[in-house]
Each structure stands twice: as structure tokens, then as C-alpha cells.
Design an enzyme around this catalytic site. Structure first.
Site, PDB file in Angstrom:
ATOM      1  N   ASP A  60      52.739  45.944  43.877  1.00 23.86           N
ATOM      2  CA  ASP A  60      53.735  46.339  42.878  1.00 23.86           C
ATOM      3  C   ASP A  60      54.277  45.108  42.148  1.00 23.86           C
ATOM      4  O   ASP A  60      54.361  44.023  42.726  1.00 23.86           O
ATOM      5  CB  ASP A  60      54.869  47.085  43.593  1.00 23.86           C
ATOM      6  CG  ASP A  60      55.679  47.939  42.644  1.00 23.86           C
ATOM      7  OD1 ASP A  60      55.329  48.015  41.447  1.00 23.86           O
ATOM      8  OD2 ASP A  60      56.670  48.535  43.098  1.00 23.86           O
TER       9      ASP A  60
ATOM     10  N   HIS B 118      48.667  43.507  34.775  1.00 20.42           N
ATOM     11  CA  HIS B 118      47.630  44.194  35.556  1.00 20.42           C
ATOM     12  C   HIS B 118      46.378  43.317  35.686  1.00 20.42           C
ATOM     13  O   HIS B 118      45.709  43.314  36.705  1.00 20.42           O
ATOM     14  CB  HIS B 118      47.266  45.534  34.911  1.00 20.42           C
ATOM     15  CG  HIS B 118      48.385  46.532  34.973  1.00 20.42           C
ATOM     16  ND1 HIS B 118      49.130  46.735  36.105  1.00 20.42           N
ATOM     17  CD2 HIS B 118      48.909  47.376  34.038  1.00 20.42           C
ATOM     18  CE1 HIS B 118      50.063  47.658  35.870  1.00 20.42           C
ATOM     19  NE2 HIS B 118      49.948  48.046  34.619  1.00 20.42           N
TER      20      HIS B 118
ATOM     21  N   LEU C 139      34.334  42.934  56.221  1.00 19.69           N
ATOM     22  CA  LEU C 139      35.640  43.459  55.794  1.00 19.69           C
ATOM     23  C   LEU C 139      35.406  44.816  55.130  1.00 19.69           C
ATOM     24  O   LEU C 139      34.497  44.960  54.316  1.00 19.69           O
ATOM     25  CB  LEU C 139      36.291  42.514  54.778  1.00 19.69           C
ATOM     26  CG  LEU C 139      37.619  43.007  54.195  1.00 19.69           C
ATOM     27  CD1 LEU C 139      38.765  42.756  55.164  1.00 19.69           C
ATOM     28  CD2 LEU C 139      37.932  42.329  52.863  1.00 19.69           C
TER      29      LEU C 139
HETATM   30  C1  FPP Z   1      52.206  48.085  39.953  1.00 15.56           C
HETATM   31  O1  FPP Z   1      52.706  47.334  38.944  1.00 15.56           O
HETATM   32  C2  FPP Z   1      50.791  48.117  39.949  1.00 15.56           C
HETATM   33  C3  FPP Z   1      49.997  49.195  39.686  1.00 15.56           C
HETATM   34  C4  FPP Z   1      50.252  50.331  38.779  1.00 15.56           C
HETATM   35  C5  FPP Z   1      48.774  49.269  40.394  1.00 15.56           C
HETATM   36  C6  FPP Z   1      48.090  47.979  40.641  1.00 15.56           C
HETATM   37  C7  FPP Z   1      47.113  47.756  39.605  1.00 15.56           C
HETATM   38  C8  FPP Z   1      46.360  46.660  39.536  1.00 15.56           C
HETATM   39  C9  FPP Z   1      46.412  45.541  40.514  1.00 15.56           C
HETATM   40  C10 FPP Z   1      45.477  46.569  38.389  1.00 15.56           C
HETATM   41  C11 FPP Z   1      44.394  47.564  38.449  1.00 15.56           C
HETATM   42  C12 FPP Z   1      43.465  47.246  39.542  1.00 15.56           C
HETATM   43  C13 FPP Z   1      42.312  47.854  39.652  1.00 15.56           C
HETATM   44  C14 FPP Z   1      41.343  47.474  40.714  1.00 15.56           C
HETATM   45  C15 FPP Z   1      41.961  48.892  38.682  1.00 15.56           C
HETATM   46  P1  FPP Z   1      53.726  48.050  38.006  1.00 15.56           P
HETATM   47  O2  FPP Z   1      53.058  48.303  36.699  1.00 15.56           O
HETATM   48  O3  FPP Z   1      54.289  49.278  38.640  1.00 15.56           O
HETATM   49  O4  FPP Z   1      54.803  46.937  37.906  1.00 15.56           O
HETATM   50  P2  FPP Z   1      56.354  47.124  37.579  1.00 15.56           P
HETATM   51  O5  FPP Z   1      56.930  47.954  38.697  1.00 15.56           O
HETATM   52  O6  FPP Z   1      56.842  45.712  37.579  1.00 15.56           O
HETATM   53  O7  FPP Z   1      56.441  47.790  36.250  1.00 15.56           O
END
Ligand code: FPP
Length: 262
Positions: A34, A51, A145
Site C-alpha cells: 500500500d 504504481h 520460492l
Molecule cells: C496501493 O497503492 C497499491 C495497489 C493498488 C496495488 C499494488 C499495485 C502495484 C504494486 C502495481 C501493480 C502491480 C502489478 C504486478 C500489476 P495505493 O494506490 O492504494 O496507494 P495510496 O493508498 O497511497 O493511494
């Protein structure tokens, strides 16, 4: 590599060797990645840049986890609730997924990592779905893994799917027990997570591995996901080593561990 960076890298490597040798290493680590959006906002960048950096961090953490001796690493990349995000952001995440599958499958093979997926691949373009399935197939013989990507996943949806599948199998109500439920979950071939990490300072489970987290230890950190490096993974593993896991039993009695998915 810059000298300071190389020195830092060596320090982290030494730390990893120490942790691997001294601490009980969790067999299964699951991570709620997150804070990508906030990481980008802090730098005046678009959310997708967050991301992208978050995705680049997946390789760092996968490599470090394997070196520490973690056997199962599960990463939550997209929740079933994330479809509520703006279309532009969803399209970007799907594009990143396509790129990462294309770019990283060889590396996973090189590292002896097996890719798995939990959740539903429905809703993905047929081409992307096929690419994910092909990567899973190409890495299926690796066993150093087990890297499970939770994509289009949520715990409640998983429980609904399990109940439907149990009913469809004709199992009688009286025969339903913990083992029956565990074997109908997406995670049927995974042990329960020993350690669940959530980055970005949120103290919630948010519909992740609801059944499987019954006895997991939690590590919450304010660090945003793109900044969560091998050094902090080591810290989380050390912290795990200091926890007294009782599984509902008494202090120091390992036989108190649950029978299902021990
Ligand atoms: C949270 O950050 C992250 C996600 C929505 C998912 C994690 C996504 C990735 C690491 C990128 C995609 C990866 C793959 C393999 C497709 P957020 O957007 O909720 O952050 P915030 O809470 O700061 O807004």
C-alpha cells in the site's frame, strides 16, 4: 554502482545473512503493498508513477525474500474493490501487469521462482489472461520460492467461491469442517501466512486472506510500498522472530499450532 550505494548494498546483504542465520524465518510472508499513490503525490508525480515504482520494488523484495529463505511470498496487487478506481488508473495498472509479466518471467525462472495467482482472472482482456496463465505454466517446475500474485482478489469473494464449490461438490453440511473449507479456497495449495506485512501506515486487513490470517503475525509500517526495501523486510522478519506464537494454546507449546495448514 555508486560507492555509497554499493556500501549500503553490502550492509543490507550482511544484515540478510545474519537474519537468515539467527531468526526463525517465516515460511509464508504475505504483503499488502500500500501507499503507491501517496509516494507519487509526495513527489508531485501521477499515481501511475507510484504504481510503476511499486512494481519495480516487487523484484527487490522477491529476491530478498528468496535469499532470506522465505518459501512462499504472496503479494496483493489488485483488490476486487480496486475496479472502483478511475478508468485511467485501472488501465495503467493492467498495462503494468502486462509489462511485468512480459519482462520478468525469465527472471523468475532464473531465480527458481514459481508464479501462481489467486483471485479471478475474469475481467482481464483475453490476451493478458493468456499471458498470465502462460507465465504460471512456464514457471511451474520451480520450487525455490512460490510467488503468488493476488490479483482481482478479495477474501470475501474467495469465501463465496469456496462455499459455492463445496455445495457444488455435494458435500453434506455435517461433513463441512476446517479442512474442507481450506481445500476449497484459492489458497488450497499454500500454507497459511505466518507473517502479514502492510505498508503505508494503515492498520487494516481490508479483505485480504480473511480465513488464512487466523493465526498470522502482523507487521505494520508507515513506509510507503515503493520505499519498503530488503532492510525493512529483514526488520519485519526479526520482529516476527520475537513474537510468541501460541495458536490459542499456552506459551512455549508448539503442539498448540492449528492442525489445518500448519
Ligand atoms: C496501493 O497503492 C497499491 C495497489 C493498488 C496495488 C499494488 C499495485 C502495484 C504494486 C502495481 C501493480 C502491480 C502489478 C504486478 C500489476 P495505493 O494506490 O492504494 O496507494 P495510496 O493508498 O497511497 O493511494
Amino acid at each position: 554502482m555508486h560507492a555509497a550505494t554499493s556500501e549500503q548494498g553490502e550492509k543490507v546483504q550482511t544484515e540478510m545473512n545474519l537474519v537468515a542465520a539467527e531468526s526463525p524465518v517465516p515460511r509464508h510472508v504475505a504483503i499488502i503493498m500500500d501507499g503507491n499513490g501517496r509516494w507519487a503525490a509526495q513527489r508531485g508525480l501521477p499515481r501511475l508513477a507510484g504504481h510503476q515504482h511499486g512494481t519495480d520494488n516487487i523484484r527487490r523484495i522477491t529476491t530478498a525474500a528468496a535469499e532470506l529463505g522465505v518459501k512462499y511470498l504472496t503479494l496483493w496487487a489488485f483488490s476486487t474493490d480496486n475496479w472502483r478506481r478511475p478508468k485511467h488508473e485501472i488501465d495503467g495498472i493492467l498495462r503494468i501487469l502486462a509489462e511485468v509479466i512480459e519482462r520478468e518471467t525469465d527472471e523468475l525462472n532464473r531465480q527458481g521462482a514459481q508464479l501462481r495467482h489467486i483471485g479471478s482472472l475474469d475481467g482481464l482482456e483475453p490476451e493478458l489472461r493468456a499471458a498470465v496463465l502462460a507465465a504460471i505454466d512456464r514457471t511451474r517446475h520451480n520450487d525455490r520460492l512460490i510467488l503468488t500474485l493476488a490479483f482481482n482478489y478479495s477474501g470475501r469473494q474467495e469465501l463465496i467461491a469456496a462455499v459455492r464449490s463445496i455445495i457444488a461438490s455435494g458435500t453434506s453440511a455435517a461433513a463441512v469442517d476446517e479442512e474442507v473449507i481450506a481445500t476449497h479456497l484459492f489458497t488450497r495449495n499454500l500454507p497459511d501466512p505466518d507473517l502479514i506485512v502492510r505498508t503505508s501506515g494503515e492498520y487494516r486487513i481490508s479483505n485480504f486472506l480473511l480465513w488464512q490470517s487466523a493465526y498470522s503475525e502482523f507487521y505494520f509500517t508507515p513506509t510507503l510500498w515503493p520505499d519498503f526495501g530488503p532492510d525493512e523486510l529483514c526488520e519485519a522478519v526479526r520482529e516476527f522472530g520475537r513474537r510468541d506464537r501460541r495458536f490459542g494454546g499456552v506459551h512455549g507449546d508448539p503442539s498448540a499450532a492449528p492442525l489445518v495448514n500448519r
